[in-house]
Design a protein around this motif. Sequence first.
Motif, PDB file in Angstrom:
ATOM      1  N   GLY A  98       0.823  -1.190   0.000  1.00 26.99           N
ATOM      2  CA  GLY A  98       0.000   0.000   0.000  1.00 26.99           C
ATOM      3  C   GLY A  98       0.861   1.246   0.000  1.00 26.99           C
ATOM      4  O   GLY A  98       2.059   1.203   0.284  1.00 26.99           O
ATOM      5  N   PRO A  99       0.278   2.401  -0.327  1.00 21.16           N
ATOM      6  CA  PRO A  99       1.039   3.646  -0.351  1.00 21.16           C
ATOM      7  C   PRO A  99       1.494   4.027   1.050  1.00 21.16           C
ATOM      8  O   PRO A  99       0.831   3.710   2.041  1.00 21.16           O
ATOM      9  CB  PRO A  99       0.040   4.666  -0.904  1.00 21.16           C
ATOM     10  CG  PRO A  99      -1.306   4.109  -0.544  1.00 21.16           C
ATOM     11  CD  PRO A  99      -1.160   2.616  -0.634  1.00 21.16           C
ATOM     12  N   GLN A 100       2.635   4.707   1.129  1.00 21.30           N
ATOM     13  CA  GLN A 100       3.127   5.133   2.429  1.00 21.30           C
ATOM     14  C   GLN A 100       2.273   6.273   2.971  1.00 21.30           C
ATOM     15  O   GLN A 100       1.668   7.026   2.209  1.00 21.30           O
ATOM     16  CB  GLN A 100       4.582   5.581   2.341  1.00 21.30           C
ATOM     17  CG  GLN A 100       4.798   6.876   1.574  1.00 21.30           C
ATOM     18  CD  GLN A 100       6.267   7.271   1.543  1.00 21.30           C
ATOM     19  OE1 GLN A 100       7.147   6.471   1.822  1.00 21.30           O
ATOM     20  NE2 GLN A 100       6.535   8.521   1.204  1.00 21.30           N
ATOM     21  N   PRO A 101       2.187   6.402   4.298  1.00 20.79           N
ATOM     22  CA  PRO A 101       1.457   7.530   4.877  1.00 20.79           C
ATOM     23  C   PRO A 101       2.116   8.853   4.476  1.00 20.79           C
ATOM     24  O   PRO A 101       3.311   8.882   4.147  1.00 20.79           O
ATOM     25  CB  PRO A 101       1.578   7.294   6.387  1.00 20.79           C
ATOM     26  CG  PRO A 101       1.943   5.853   6.530  1.00 20.79           C
ATOM     27  CD  PRO A 101       2.736   5.510   5.317  1.00 20.79           C
ATOM     28  N   PRO A 102       1.381   9.950   4.483  1.00 15.81           N
ATOM     29  CA  PRO A 102       1.962  11.239   4.106  1.00 15.81           C
ATOM     30  C   PRO A 102       3.174  11.583   4.976  1.00 15.81           C
ATOM     31  O   PRO A 102       3.120  11.503   6.200  1.00 15.81           O
ATOM     32  CB  PRO A 102       0.815  12.226   4.352  1.00 15.81           C
ATOM     33  CG  PRO A 102      -0.419  11.406   4.208  1.00 15.81           C
ATOM     34  CD  PRO A 102      -0.069  10.061   4.763  1.00 15.81           C
ATOM     35  N   GLN A 103       4.253  11.963   4.332  1.00  9.97           N
ATOM     36  CA  GLN A 103       5.498  12.295   5.005  1.00  9.97           C
ATOM     37  C   GLN A 103       6.389  13.013   4.022  1.00  9.97           C
ATOM     38  O   GLN A 103       6.169  12.950   2.804  1.00  9.97           O
ATOM     39  CB  GLN A 103       6.190  11.028   5.510  1.00  9.97           C
ATOM     40  CG  GLN A 103       6.493  10.020   4.412  1.00  9.97           C
ATOM     41  CD  GLN A 103       6.879   8.659   4.970  1.00  9.97           C
ATOM     42  OE1 GLN A 103       8.053   8.371   5.160  1.00  9.97           O
ATOM     43  NE2 GLN A 103       5.865   7.832   5.246  1.00  9.97           N
ATOM     44  N   ALA A 104       7.392  13.681   4.538  1.00 12.64           N
ATOM     45  CA  ALA A 104       8.369  14.294   3.654  1.00 12.64           C
ATOM     46  C   ALA A 104       9.127  13.199   2.927  1.00 12.64           C
ATOM     47  O   ALA A 104       9.521  12.199   3.530  1.00 12.64           O
ATOM     48  CB  ALA A 104       9.332  15.163   4.453  1.00 12.64           C
TER      49      ALA A 104
END
Length: 536
Positions: A98-104
Amino acid sequence: MSDKSFGRRQFGAGAALSAAALVASACATGSTTTGTTSNNSSTPKVRTTEGTVRGKLENNVAVFRGIPYAQAPVGTLRLQAPVRYAPWSGVREAFDFGPQPPQAVMPGSTANTANDSDEWLTVNVWSPDVKASGLPVMVWIYGGAFMMGSSAQPSYNGTNLATKGVVVVSLNYRVSMEGYGLITGAPANRGLLDQIAALGWVRDNIAAFGGDPGRVTIFGQSAGAGSIAMLLAAPAAHELFQRAIAQSVPTALQTPELAADVATVVAARAGKQPTMADLTGVDPQTLADAAAAVSKNIAQYQDRWGYGLVVAGTEFGPVIDPDSLPESPYKALARGVSKDVTLMVGHTKDEYNFMITMAGGTDKITTEQIDKALRLLPPVTDGPQAYRAAYPEADDKRLYQIVCSDFLFRMPSLRLAQAHTAGGGRSYLYEFRYDKTPTGAAHGNEIALVFGLIDTEGTRTYGNPPAADAVALGNQMQADWLAFATTGDPGWPAYHPDTQPARSFDTTSTTGPYPEHPAQQIWADDPLDPLPLRHN
């Protein structure tokens, strides 16, 4: 809140989650997994409580990636506790992370960022045989300073461990402002609530993958180890796992006052207040970028937030919260919370070498940094004198590394074992001392050894091909981690305050008294209280 929200339907509104430990309440279906199909094909299928998933057979291991355990935390679910995923019909392909959580986005990141989906809350499963029953389960919780991370990182590939007879699970959880910002109107410790929800999914579904829901070991490193400490302390998580391995527990727990001020500063970078009304319409990536900008310039907040956050390099961490984490894990464990859970905990010898390397190496360490660290970090009147007396052969740059390592990882890890033992629990202590690498025995250098990946992911650290003694050490550590997950005994004596037995992992691994006695003496009276707000 809907009765599908994790934690509240089963435990009451006051149990919104425990900084890493709130049990995800069972959904209305109530049952565990409802069956499996053959593992003989190249695309094995498993039926979970929400629906059937199809995985892949890789190196004789059934691999399922990107299985959602909670609904996408966007829209009306933004900045809320995780809500159980809705059932689906048919067969869902579980081929990709799955896509990674929002982060830099970090330079060189290999996390899955190509997917535009908001379904960040997913689990991955590696099973040696989905038709088996009663296999031990190991659930990995990644680190990343509570600001970044993803279960898709290649260094967390569970295939090697699974071939040795365990079911391996990894999970995504919210990080940065989405997971840990203290926002008015939102539950605290949302990233930790995600972990609880994922462990609830494991409880309900892992039998269908061949695992035993009554023999679950959680293991993690850095922020993942800190999360495990919180899970041990959270009342709602007590029946979700039976064993825990914490690799480099960080100093991270914050007071509500500090966390609220951090959220105010981060929200202000986006021109907002840290409230639900102000932030739900802000793009999650915008908040993650704002948090990264604050982290990059964190030294300017030293008088306000303390020098400890400067050393840590991150403004986020779990927060004391009456609903999810009413007290620190050190206090909770010392009074017997989770005494029935067996704990293995340790750290590396040269923890802070990793951070020093990331900052440009020892040549970049300034006299001012050394002075601040020795004055401000030790919990004694004269820190510089105490450290120079304890380590007479160390130069100032070495002392800087030692005191930062002690503050940030080494002493919190030791004290977790001590607190758990004092409360009647059984703890096993270790130190990773293998320093034949460019960064010594630095933070995170043991991960590739534990996962058995030094010949693929850790070649720059351990040689290409890896050194023979590194391979042997990796085999030993895997065997000990697996023995602990299987039996609760890694193969050396449990911690006792009088003898302090600890395993030293090195070219030749030995068991003896805990080796960091000088530092332990300096930090003996530190209560390890949550980090406070210094000035506002």
